[in-house]
Every structure is written in C-alpha cells, then in structure tokens.
Motif scaffolding. Structure first.
Motif, PDB file in Angstrom:
ATOM      1  N   ARG A 243       0.822  -1.217   0.000  1.00 20.13           N
ATOM      2  CA  ARG A 243       0.000   0.000   0.000  1.00 20.13           C
ATOM      3  C   ARG A 243       0.852   1.260   0.000  1.00 20.13           C
ATOM      4  NH1 ARG A 243      -2.848  -2.229   4.450  1.00 20.13           N
ATOM      5  NH2 ARG A 243      -2.038  -0.524   5.732  1.00 20.13           N
ATOM      6  N   SER A 247       1.810   3.254  -6.319  1.00 25.79           N
ATOM      7  CA  SER A 247       1.057   2.433  -7.260  1.00 25.79           C
ATOM      8  C   SER A 247       1.865   2.034  -8.487  1.00 25.79           C
ATOM      9  CB  SER A 247      -0.210   3.175  -7.705  1.00 25.79           C
ATOM     10  OG  SER A 247       0.130   4.405  -8.341  1.00 25.79           O
ATOM     11  N   ASP A 248       2.996   2.703  -8.737  1.00 29.46           N
ATOM     12  CA  ASP A 248       3.837   2.276  -9.856  1.00 29.46           C
ATOM     13  C   ASP A 248       4.607   1.000  -9.511  1.00 29.46           C
ATOM     14  OD1 ASP A 248       5.212   3.814  -7.937  1.00 29.46           O
ATOM     15  OD2 ASP A 248       6.837   4.236  -9.350  1.00 29.46           O
ATOM     16  N   ARG A 251       0.167  -2.373  -7.256  1.00 25.90           N
ATOM     17  CA  ARG A 251      -1.180  -1.897  -7.607  1.00 25.90           C
ATOM     18  C   ARG A 251      -2.199  -2.944  -7.187  1.00 25.90           C
ATOM     19  NH1 ARG A 251      -3.682   1.615 -11.392  1.00 25.90           N
ATOM     20  NH2 ARG A 251      -5.586   0.763 -12.347  1.00 25.90           N
ATOM     21  N   CYS A 252      -3.192  -2.512  -6.413  1.00 20.77           N
ATOM     22  CA  CYS A 252      -4.244  -3.416  -5.946  1.00 20.77           C
ATOM     23  C   CYS A 252      -5.265  -3.640  -7.058  1.00 20.77           C
ATOM     24  CB  CYS A 252      -4.923  -2.838  -4.704  1.00 20.77           C
ATOM     25  SG  CYS A 252      -6.089  -3.982  -3.925  1.00 20.77           S
ATOM     26  N   TRP A 320      -2.672  -8.337  -6.092  1.00 17.39           N
ATOM     27  CA  TRP A 320      -1.731  -7.212  -6.220  1.00 17.39           C
ATOM     28  C   TRP A 320      -0.747  -7.481  -7.346  1.00 17.39           C
ATOM     29  CZ3 TRP A 320      -1.171  -2.568  -3.482  1.00 17.39           C
ATOM     30  CH2 TRP A 320      -2.050  -2.380  -2.406  1.00 17.39           C
TER      31      TRP A 320
END
Length: 374
Positions: A243, A247-248, A251-252, A320
């Motif tokens: 988390r 996000s790079d 990513r969820c 993920w």
C-alpha cells in the motif's frame, strides 16, 4: 522469489460440537475423537481432514494421532527428506487454507541446512523450500478408500497445522518406501504436544511507517529475496508495504484478476512459476498450464498431468500486481491475499538463472492491471 513461510491457521468452527484438546496439553489418541470424526465423515462424505478438524475444534495433527492406522515418525526431518530420493515418484502436496498445490515426481537434489533449520528439494517436478524449524510432528497414515489403501507421510507444525504431505503413488518403489518407514518409525514416541497459535502482534500504523524510506529501499532492491529484510527493517507487514510503496510498484486489483491471469497464461502458452506456502514449506510449479481449468464449487482448479492447483476464489480478498527491482531488471508478479492479509499464492513469469523477465509476461500483467488501456 518466495512466499512467506507463515500463514494463519484456520479458526475452529463456531458450531463445533466439542473442543477435544486444551491449550498446551498433550493430545492423546482418543477413541471418542475417532468416533466423532467417523460420524462426521458419514454425514459429510468426502470431508477432508483439515475441514473435519476445524469442525471438531482440534488440529489436523490431533486427528491423525487418534487414527488407528497412523504411525508416528521420528523427528530427523533432514534425513527423512534425503531418504525420499530412493523411493522414486511420489505426490507432494502443500497447502494453506485457500490454495493447494500437488506435484507428482521424484525427489531429486536435496540440500539440508541444519544450522538454519532449513532445506530445499530441487527437481523438475518437486521443487520445495523447507522451513524445518517449524516441523514438530510427522505421521505415516494408511487409509482405506474406495479404490484401495492410500499411504502418506504427513508433517505438522507446533499448532498441529499441516506443513507438507507426501503420498505414495503407483510408480513409487515399494521396497524403498517400506525401508524408509522402517528406518523412521517412532513406536515409542512421546504424546503429541500441540499449542494454540500465538496472536499476531499489533500492526504498526501507516502513519508511523517511514514510507519515503521504504520506497527508497524498495527501489534499491537487487534481488527479490531482499523484500524480507526490508519488511523487518521498516517493521511493516507485507500488504501494508504494498500500500505504501506507490502504485507504480504495487497496484491493488480485483480478486478475480488471478483467475483471469491463469486463463490468459493457459491460452498464450506462457511458462510460469506458481508458489503456494504453508507454515513450514513453499512448493513451486515451474512450467506451462497445459490442460484443464475448471471451477468445482468454490474451487478454481488447474488439472494437469502430474500437477494440480486448487484455489478457493472466495477466500481471495485482494490481488496485487507487484514490481521488484533486481540486478536482472524489474521482476513482476501477481500476488493474492485473504482478508486478514495472509499471502495465499504468487505467480511469476518463468525465469532461469540470471535471465531477465519475459516481455510477453510483463505485457500480460500490464494488460490485466490496466484493462482500460488494453
């Protein structure tokens, strides 16, 4: 690349008729427990031992201890695993509460590291990472089934949770198998000891994590195994780290993305590495998904010759996409977690030696993670 060597044991069913063992007490073979187990199996044909143990509020190891056709094995795990090289093909099984992997083949190259309580088995079919310090009891079990007698070696941790199982198959060398049992049987074994699983330590709040330092350390990784030291260094849980790193890098995705991945891998003929772990073993499949992908009840299944994977889709809370920098370039995987944050399964593109990741594998994961851009 490896899965964490820990997973939360199943909790006892709230509707269990009776708890047959108390915390920290020796679990004695029990005629009453055996009878209740048989009654339960009669009422629920096909019930697995793990599920029966949950309903009876005992551990799976305690069920085996009460089985009249079970025999305790000595605790020289390294020698026993090494001796399995002589028996030829077997079926090796590792599971957690939501994923089961089964591979048939011989035990080939075995390495045991007693000073670290670890070992590994490396072969084309059977590929294991063993955390032997967690192995606390083992049994030979002979079961009468509709198709005959089935024999297996089953190993458990201190909480009575199964860590690994080895089944005799038609091609197993009978004389070598019997000789192994004779060497490792423990007729005067002490009473089985089981303990309740310790409560997980409270998680550190996100606000108390050095997120910037975590990201910098993540970007500086040189090997996928570096993630374990990184988690300890920043006192962060695995999913929490995903988390926080950005996000790079992680990513969820929706839980069903795992099923999509397996179907696309099958369609495209992409070789993969699938990791399933228990508290004391990680088992790996390397290669293609060749034949059948089928849903049966809550389970999504790969049914290949000498390789099965069973995945309980309803247990997956999150998937993920994870990127880890290494000396061979970025390594991309898809990981699935349950609602409590336990890692259930990992999938990587197949790499050998110092090879870089396949562009086709990376493109497939990008397509799954960003379907709007496909």
């Amino acid at each position: 690349m490896s899965l964490d060597a820990s997973s939360a044991p199943s909790q006892a069913s709230a509707s269990a008729p009776q708890a047959w063992a108390s915390e920290q007490q020796p679990a004695q073979p029990s005629e009453a427990l055996w009878q209740h187990w048989q009654n339960l199996k009669q009422a629920q044909p096909g019930l697995r031992a793990r599920d029966a143990a949950e309903q009876l509020a005992v551990s799976e190891a305690e069920l085996l201890a009460c089985h009249p056709q079970s025999l305790r094995l000595d605790e020289d795990w390294g020698t026993l695993i090494t001796d399995l090289r002589a028996v030829g093909p077997v079926m090796a099984l590792t599971r957690n509460h939501a994923a089961v992997i089964e591979k048939t083949g011989p035990f080939e190259e075995v390495s045991i590291y007693p000073e670290h309580g670890m070992g590994q088995v490396v072969g084309e079919a059977i590929d294991l990472r063993l955390f032997l310090r967690h192995w606390k009891s083992g049994f030979l079990l002979r079961e009468t089934t509709d198709t005959g007698v089935r024999e297996s070696l089953q190993f458990f941790d201190g909480n009575g949770t199964a860590v690994h199982k080895i089944y005799r198959v038609k091609a197993t060398d009978t004389m070598a198998w019997e000789a192994l049992i004779a060497r490792h049987r423990w007729p005067q074994a002490p009473a089985l000891q089981v303990a309740s699983a310790p409560a997980a330590p409270p998680a550190v709040a996100d606000a108390d994590i050095d997120a910037d330092g975590l990201r910098m350390a993540w970007e500086a990784m040189r090997n996928t195994h570096d993630v374990f030291g990184l988690l300890r260094r920043f006192q962060v849980e695995r999913r929490q780290a995903l988390r926080l790193v950005g996000s790079d890098l992680a990513r969820c995705l929706a839980p069903n993305r795992y099923q999509t991945l397996l179907e696309r891998v099958h369609e495209q003929g992409l070789p993969v590495m699938l990791f399933v772990g228990s508290p004391g073993c990680i088992q790996i499949h390397s290669g293609l998904i060749q034949k059948r992908l089928v849903t049966v009840g809550p389970w999504y299944n790969i049914l290949d010759p000498d390789f099965n994977l069973h995945l309980r889709m309803e247990a997956i809370a999150e998937s993920w996409l994870v990127r880890k920098p290494t000396d061979q370039g970025v390594v991309t995987s898809l990981e699935c977690y349950d609602a409590a944050g336990a890692l259930l399964l990992q999938c990587f593109g197949l790499r050998k030696g110092g090879e870089s990741e396949s562009p086709q594998w990376r493109a497939l994961l990008d397509e799954i993670a960003y379907p709007e851009q496909a």
